[in-house]
Design a protein around this motif. Structure first.
Motif, PDB file in Angstrom:
ATOM      1  N   ARG A 160       0.851  -1.184   0.000  1.00 36.56           N
ATOM      2  CA  ARG A 160       0.000   0.000   0.000  1.00 36.56           C
ATOM      3  C   ARG A 160       0.883   1.229   0.000  1.00 36.56           C
ATOM      4  O   ARG A 160       1.841   1.321   0.760  1.00 36.56           O
ATOM      5  CB  ARG A 160      -0.908   0.016   1.233  1.00 36.56           C
TER       6      ARG A 160
ATOM      7  N   ASP B 186      -3.521   6.226  -6.317  1.00 40.60           N
ATOM      8  CA  ASP B 186      -4.409   6.062  -7.471  1.00 40.60           C
ATOM      9  C   ASP B 186      -5.878   6.313  -7.145  1.00 40.60           C
ATOM     10  O   ASP B 186      -6.732   6.229  -8.015  1.00 40.60           O
ATOM     11  CB  ASP B 186      -4.246   4.662  -8.077  1.00 40.60           C
ATOM     12  N   ASN B 187      -6.183   6.626  -5.881  1.00 38.47           N
ATOM     13  CA  ASN B 187      -7.575   6.861  -5.483  1.00 38.47           C
ATOM     14  C   ASN B 187      -7.860   8.364  -5.523  1.00 38.47           C
ATOM     15  O   ASN B 187      -7.800   9.054  -4.507  1.00 38.47           O
ATOM     16  CB  ASN B 187      -7.830   6.295  -4.084  1.00 38.47           C
ATOM     17  N   ILE B 188      -8.183   8.852  -6.702  1.00 40.18           N
ATOM     18  CA  ILE B 188      -8.391  10.290  -6.891  1.00 40.18           C
ATOM     19  C   ILE B 188      -9.613  10.777  -6.119  1.00 40.18           C
ATOM     20  O   ILE B 188      -9.599  11.871  -5.535  1.00 40.18           O
ATOM     21  CB  ILE B 188      -8.547  10.616  -8.388  1.00 40.18           C
ATOM     22  N   ALA B 189     -10.666   9.975  -6.068  1.00 36.91           N
ATOM     23  CA  ALA B 189     -11.876  10.377  -5.341  1.00 36.91           C
ATOM     24  C   ALA B 189     -11.572  10.565  -3.858  1.00 36.91           C
ATOM     25  O   ALA B 189     -12.061  11.511  -3.227  1.00 36.91           O
ATOM     26  CB  ALA B 189     -12.975   9.335  -5.538  1.00 36.91           C
ATOM     27  N   SER B 190     -10.770   9.681  -3.298  1.00 33.20           N
ATOM     28  CA  SER B 190     -10.408   9.791  -1.884  1.00 33.20           C
ATOM     29  C   SER B 190      -9.556  11.028  -1.633  1.00 33.20           C
ATOM     30  O   SER B 190      -9.712  11.712  -0.612  1.00 33.20           O
ATOM     31  CB  SER B 190      -9.657   8.530  -1.445  1.00 33.20           C
ATOM     32  N   GLN B 191      -8.667  11.343  -2.565  1.00 30.70           N
ATOM     33  CA  GLN B 191      -7.848  12.552  -2.429  1.00 30.70           C
ATOM     34  C   GLN B 191      -8.712  13.806  -2.503  1.00 30.70           C
ATOM     35  O   GLN B 191      -8.480  14.785  -1.777  1.00 30.70           O
ATOM     36  CB  GLN B 191      -6.777  12.569  -3.512  1.00 30.70           C
TER      37      GLN B 191
ATOM     38  N   THR C  95      -4.886   7.458   2.216  1.00 30.14           N
ATOM     39  CA  THR C  95      -5.429   7.060   0.924  1.00 30.14           C
ATOM     40  C   THR C  95      -4.288   6.517   0.067  1.00 30.14           C
ATOM     41  O   THR C  95      -3.155   6.394   0.531  1.00 30.14           O
ATOM     42  CB  THR C  95      -6.128   8.240   0.238  1.00 30.14           C
ATOM     43  N   THR C  96      -4.600   6.161  -1.166  1.00 35.84           N
ATOM     44  CA  THR C  96      -3.585   5.656  -2.078  1.00 35.84           C
ATOM     45  C   THR C  96      -3.406   6.624  -3.245  1.00 35.84           C
ATOM     46  O   THR C  96      -4.297   7.409  -3.549  1.00 35.84           O
ATOM     47  CB  THR C  96      -3.963   4.265  -2.620  1.00 35.84           C
TER      48      THR C  96
ATOM     49  N   GLY D   9       0.566   5.647  -0.458  1.00 34.30           N
ATOM     50  CA  GLY D   9      -0.302   6.800  -0.658  1.00 34.30           C
ATOM     51  C   GLY D   9      -0.052   7.901   0.347  1.00 34.30           C
ATOM     52  O   GLY D   9       0.913   7.861   1.121  1.00 34.30           O
TER      53      GLY D   9
ATOM     54  N   GLU E  74     -16.738   4.247   3.262  1.00 35.99           N
ATOM     55  CA  GLU E  74     -17.504   3.663   2.156  1.00 35.99           C
ATOM     56  C   GLU E  74     -18.816   4.412   2.004  1.00 35.99           C
ATOM     57  O   GLU E  74     -19.476   4.728   2.992  1.00 35.99           O
ATOM     58  CB  GLU E  74     -17.784   2.177   2.383  1.00 35.99           C
TER      59      GLU E  74
ATOM     60  N   ARG F 153     -23.109   8.617  -3.957  1.00 37.65           N
ATOM     61  CA  ARG F 153     -21.800   9.241  -4.076  1.00 37.65           C
ATOM     62  C   ARG F 153     -21.889  10.584  -4.791  1.00 37.65           C
ATOM     63  O   ARG F 153     -22.771  10.809  -5.617  1.00 37.65           O
ATOM     64  CB  ARG F 153     -20.836   8.310  -4.819  1.00 37.65           C
TER      65      ARG F 153
END
Length: 209
Positions: free
Chosen positions: A77, A186-191, A183-184, A79, A150, A156
């Motif tokens: 992992r 590659d997780n643009i939504a989480s960023q 976050t990671t 991020g 989640e 969403r």
């Protein structure tokens, strides 16, 4: 958020290798089961001169090659890690989830029921008489908690995750612990959620189990 022995080595179910880079420091931690020579070599790579961004993949490959030589790697992992500002926006349409209202999760968020049974801090945003977004302590100790989030697909993009995470952070603080958000890359939504919350970027994590 991991267990350590008296020598600062991670124990139990902690990762084999954990690296946190901030603007001013590098903190590398190793599992007690790793041979000392491997841990020392990982430390040398982590604290050595930083290469150009285009070469960072080679640095990570060096970590993985060393770890794979002595352990079967289970997961990786990488991020950003964020801290919560002291002043947060007001919380509305949220509830703390416990065994008394866990039925609010029975409309698509049932996978979180074991966390309810475990008694970890959980907050949910409510719409249409059910939980539509949830934030819970995915990793927790007495002093620090890391968020797991989640949101039901059909809800969403409407700000429900922002409400749930905000309420969770306050719930964690009420236990005199520090909330974190990871976050990671590659997780643009989480960023984007982290930016919407106004979180403070601490640094980047690299974790290998």
């Amino acid at each position: 958020m991991f267990a350590f022995d008296e020598h600062g080595k991670m124990t139990g179910s902690s990762p084999q290798f954990y690296l946190l880079r901030t603007a001013n420091s590098v903190d590398a931690r190793f599992h007690v089961a790793l041979p000392d020579d491997v841990a020392n070599r990982l430390q040398q790579i982590a604290t050595g001169p930083r290469m150009r961004p285009s070469q960072w993949a080679d640095e990570y490959a060096g970590y993985l090659s060393l770890l794979a030589s002595v352990k079967t790697l289970k997961s990786i992992r990488s991020g950003q890690l964020y801290n919560f500002p002291i002043a947060m926006r007001s919380i509305e349409n949220t509830v703390a989830i416990d065994k008394h209202n866990a039925d609010l999760l029975n409309y698509g968020l049932q996978e979180w029921l074991p966390d309810v049974a475990a008694g970890v801090p959980i907050s949910a945003a409510i719409a249409d008489n059910r939980a539509v977004s949830i934030c819970a302590s995915a990793i927790a100790s007495e002093t620090a908690h890391s968020a797991g989030v989640e949101t039901l697909p059909e809800y969403r993009g409407n700000g429900f995750a922002l409400l749930a995470v905000t309420a969770w952070a306050e719930q964690v603080r009420s236990k005199r612990a520090v909330p974190f958000y990871a976050t990671t890359f590659d997780n643009i939504a989480s960023q984007r959620l982290a930016n919407s919350l106004g979180l403070d970027l601490i640094g980047s994590e690299f974790t290998v189990y």
